[in-house]
Enzyme design. Structure first.
Site, PDB file in Angstrom:
ATOM      1  N   ASP A  13       0.026  -0.030 -18.352  1.00 25.50           N
ATOM      2  CA  ASP A  13      -0.672   1.161 -17.879  1.00 25.50           C
ATOM      3  C   ASP A  13      -2.013   0.716 -17.279  1.00 25.50           C
ATOM      4  O   ASP A  13      -2.932   0.328 -18.019  1.00 25.50           O
ATOM      5  CB  ASP A  13      -0.890   2.130 -19.050  1.00 25.50           C
ATOM      6  N   TYR A  32      -6.190  14.443  -4.566  1.00 27.67           N
ATOM      7  CA  TYR A  32      -5.621  13.180  -4.076  1.00 27.67           C
ATOM      8  C   TYR A  32      -6.414  12.593  -2.904  1.00 27.67           C
ATOM      9  O   TYR A  32      -6.732  11.398  -2.877  1.00 27.67           O
ATOM     10  CB  TYR A  32      -4.176  13.471  -3.671  1.00 27.67           C
ATOM     11  N   ASN A  56       3.041   9.392   5.657  1.00 29.71           N
ATOM     12  CA  ASN A  56       4.415   9.714   5.222  1.00 29.71           C
ATOM     13  C   ASN A  56       5.451   8.608   5.412  1.00 29.71           C
ATOM     14  O   ASN A  56       6.059   8.484   6.473  1.00 29.71           O
ATOM     15  CB  ASN A  56       4.936  10.950   5.964  1.00 29.71           C
TER      16      ASN A  56
HETATM   17  N1  LIG Z   1       4.950   7.206   0.243  1.00 25.98           N
HETATM   18  C1  LIG Z   1       4.056   7.732   1.076  1.00 25.98           C
HETATM   19  O1  LIG Z   1       4.420   8.435   2.020  1.00 25.98           O
HETATM   20  C2  LIG Z   1       2.575   7.468   0.875  1.00 25.98           C
HETATM   21  C3  LIG Z   1       1.686   8.116   1.744  1.00 25.98           C
HETATM   22  C4  LIG Z   1       0.327   7.882   1.573  1.00 25.98           C
HETATM   23  C5  LIG Z   1      -0.118   7.012   0.588  1.00 25.98           C
HETATM   24  N2  LIG Z   1       0.778   6.408  -0.246  1.00 25.98           N
HETATM   25  C6  LIG Z   1       0.243   5.521  -1.279  1.00 25.98           C
HETATM   26  O2  LIG Z   1       1.023   4.325  -1.338  1.00 25.98           O
HETATM   27  C7  LIG Z   1       1.094   3.839  -2.678  1.00 25.98           C
HETATM   28  C8  LIG Z   1       2.537   3.669  -3.109  1.00 25.98           C
HETATM   29  O3  LIG Z   1       3.206   4.920  -2.985  1.00 25.98           O
HETATM   30  P1  LIG Z   1       4.768   5.111  -3.245  1.00 25.98           P
HETATM   31  O4  LIG Z   1       5.293   6.004  -2.193  1.00 25.98           O
HETATM   32  O5  LIG Z   1       5.422   3.795  -3.481  1.00 25.98           O
HETATM   33  O6  LIG Z   1       4.715   5.942  -4.583  1.00 25.98           O
HETATM   34  P2  LIG Z   1       5.566   5.775  -5.946  1.00 25.98           P
HETATM   35  O7  LIG Z   1       5.228   6.959  -6.789  1.00 25.98           O
HETATM   36  O8  LIG Z   1       6.997   5.518  -5.646  1.00 25.98           O
HETATM   37  O9  LIG Z   1       4.944   4.460  -6.568  1.00 25.98           O
HETATM   38  C9  LIG Z   1       3.728   4.445  -7.275  1.00 25.98           C
HETATM   39  C10 LIG Z   1       3.983   3.689  -8.555  1.00 25.98           C
HETATM   40  O10 LIG Z   1       2.740   3.645  -9.311  1.00 25.98           O
HETATM   41  C11 LIG Z   1       3.108   3.691 -10.666  1.00 25.98           C
HETATM   42  N3  LIG Z   1       2.010   4.116 -11.537  1.00 25.98           N
HETATM   43  C12 LIG Z   1       1.495   5.375 -11.676  1.00 25.98           C
HETATM   44  N4  LIG Z   1       0.566   5.391 -12.642  1.00 25.98           N
HETATM   45  C13 LIG Z   1       0.476   4.113 -13.125  1.00 25.98           C
HETATM   46  C14 LIG Z   1      -0.300   3.509 -14.138  1.00 25.98           C
HETATM   47  N5  LIG Z   1      -1.170   4.228 -14.855  1.00 25.98           N
HETATM   48  N6  LIG Z   1      -0.133   2.191 -14.378  1.00 25.98           N
HETATM   49  C15 LIG Z   1       0.774   1.461 -13.672  1.00 25.98           C
HETATM   50  N7  LIG Z   1       1.538   1.990 -12.695  1.00 25.98           N
HETATM   51  C16 LIG Z   1       1.399   3.307 -12.422  1.00 25.98           C
HETATM   52  C17 LIG Z   1       4.240   4.690 -10.725  1.00 25.98           C
HETATM   53  O11 LIG Z   1       4.995   4.540 -11.927  1.00 25.98           O
HETATM   54  C18 LIG Z   1       5.014   4.361  -9.469  1.00 25.98           C
HETATM   55  O12 LIG Z   1       6.094   3.490  -9.726  1.00 25.98           O
HETATM   56  C19 LIG Z   1       0.279   4.834  -3.525  1.00 25.98           C
HETATM   57  O13 LIG Z   1      -1.050   4.404  -3.620  1.00 25.98           O
HETATM   58  C20 LIG Z   1       0.327   6.095  -2.684  1.00 25.98           C
HETATM   59  O14 LIG Z   1      -0.768   6.954  -2.967  1.00 25.98           O
HETATM   60  C21 LIG Z   1       2.118   6.619  -0.123  1.00 25.98           C
END
Ligand SMILES: NC(=O)c1ccc[n+]([C@@H]2O[C@H](COP(=O)([O-])OP(=O)(O)OC[C@H]3O[C@@H](n4cnc5c(N)ncnc54)[C@H](O)[C@@H]3O)[C@@H](O)[C@H]2O)c1
Length: 333
Positions: free
Chosen positions: A53, A150, A179
């Site tokens: 975590d 966020y 996205n």
């Molecule tokens: N997917 C998108 O379209 C998008 C868009 C903008 C920004 N982002 C950013 O990209 C990054 C990855 O996004 P994603 O789409 O893979 O999301 P995701 O939710 O699939 O992956 C994020 C991961 O972080 C982990 N996590 C959350 N809290 C945690 C903690 N306390 N300790 C350890 N791990 C933890 C979750 O379990 C998850 O597996 C993030 O920072 C997200 O904000 C994604």
């Protein structure tokens, strides 16, 4: 192949992190993956994977132990518009803890490069009130008026990265994703984003069936395929560019248009039932790719049709494996 590095990927149990781990391993690097959960859909490719975590500072120190050259910090508490609208306090608190602690732990352990995954949600809401929106340039982020919760947290961490670079010479890279979609992304449960939700709904609908669409469906977005996202990240990390950089596709589509594309891929006719009570976020959002073209000499290029075809096939197959398409066929027989 570039020289072998020791890399930490946080969020390696999630969508983008899992794909980044695979790519870094293919490129010959040693990778430690860390997440609060294991990847849901296939085993990790990481050299080692630990459940930690990262809101806790001691766990961040553990994550970067043993000499790590580069960190891709992709861990975050996040989801689609429904999730981020309903959880401002949890998201802001959890992510600020993860990011502040990961920056400090990386500095203390002598990490050379640190990537922060920011978001198009940092852009001012007032610049996104029209579906026919002008693409957002990096400098548009200020004066600030980001997405509540966020977006504020992402913008604040962008500043934190700058301060760590200026005060401690930690080389930070900041990417603003627009996205991202593709196979192995969450497609149900409340955290899924529009492309995955639309694919799931259409896969579960019969030909001529009805699917729910949030808002009037005329809100616009651009969508980037996961392979482009990973390629852009690798290129940004190899570059000298430390200011925030858009990483997204610049083709604007309405959500209704997205539904039509997926329906065509599925070979189904679907009726859209619009629900204006559901959150739809800003009215329009697109990525201006002038800067990425200039600094990386590259930009995302996978067409939405190509990317959605692969994504739809994967989600349909997952639903089929779970016996949910057969159940639907029997129910409609
Ligand atoms: N997917 C998108 O379209 C998008 C868009 C903008 C920004 N982002 C950013 O990209 C990054 C990855 O996004 P994603 O789409 O893979 O999301 P995701 O939710 O699939 O992956 C994020 C991961 O972080 C982990 N996590 C959350 N809290 C945690 C903690 N306390 N300790 C350890 N791990 C933890 C979750 O379990 C998850 O597996 C993030 O920072 C997200 O904000 C994604």
């Amino acid at each position: 192949m570039s020289q072998e590095m020791r890399v930490l990927v946080t969020g390696a149990g999630g969508f983008i992190g899992h794909h980044v781990v695979k790519r870094l391993r293919t490129d010959g690097h040693w990778v430690r993956g860390v997440d609060i959960k294991a990847p849901e859909y296939e085993p990790t490719a990481a050299s080692e994977f630990e459940l930690l975590d990262l809101r806790k500072f001691d766990n961040c120190l553990l994550a970067v132990r043993g000499g790590v050259d580069a960190v891709y910090n992709l861990a975050a508490d996040m989801g689609g518009i429904g999730f981020i609208t309903a959880n401002h306090a949890d998201i802001a608190r959890n992510n600020i803890l993860i990011n502040a602690h990961m920056l400090e732990a990386s500095r203390l352990q002598g990490v050379r490069k640190f990537l922060f995954s920011s978001s198009a949600c940092v852009y001012p809401q007032a610049k996104q009130s029209d579906a026919n929106v002008a693409p957002l340039r990096e400098e548009d982020a200020f004066p600030a008026d980001p997405e509540p919760g966020y977006g504020w947290e992402k913008l604040y961490t962008e500043m934190l990265c700058r301060y760590f670079r200026e005060d401690y010479a930690l080389e930070t890279r900041t990417v603003r994703f627009h996205n991202v979609y593709g196979p192995l992304g969450t497609y149900e449960g409340g955290r899924e984003k529009a492309p995955a939700a639309v694919c799931r709904k259409i896969a579960l609908a019969g030909d001529g069936g009805t699917i729910e669409v949030w808002g009037d469906g005329e809100q616009t977005r651009s969508f980037m395929y996961i392979d482009d996202c990973v390629e852009g990240l690798i290129r940004l990390m190899a570059s000298n560019h430390h200011e925030p950089l858009n990483l997204g596709n610049d083709r604007l589509v309405t959500i209704n248009g997205l539904v039509d594309l997926v329906a065509a891929i599925a070979g189904k006719y679907v009726i859209k039932k619009h629900d204006p009570s559901k959150p739809q976020g800003v009215r329009g959002r697109n990525s201006d790719n002038s800067l990425i073209r200039r600094v990386l000499g590259w930009e995302p290029s996978t067409s939405l049709e190509q990317g959605l075809a692969v994504t739809y096939a994967w989600i349909e197959q997952e639903l089929d494996k779970a016996g949910r398409l057969r159940k639907r066929k029997i129910a409609h027989a």
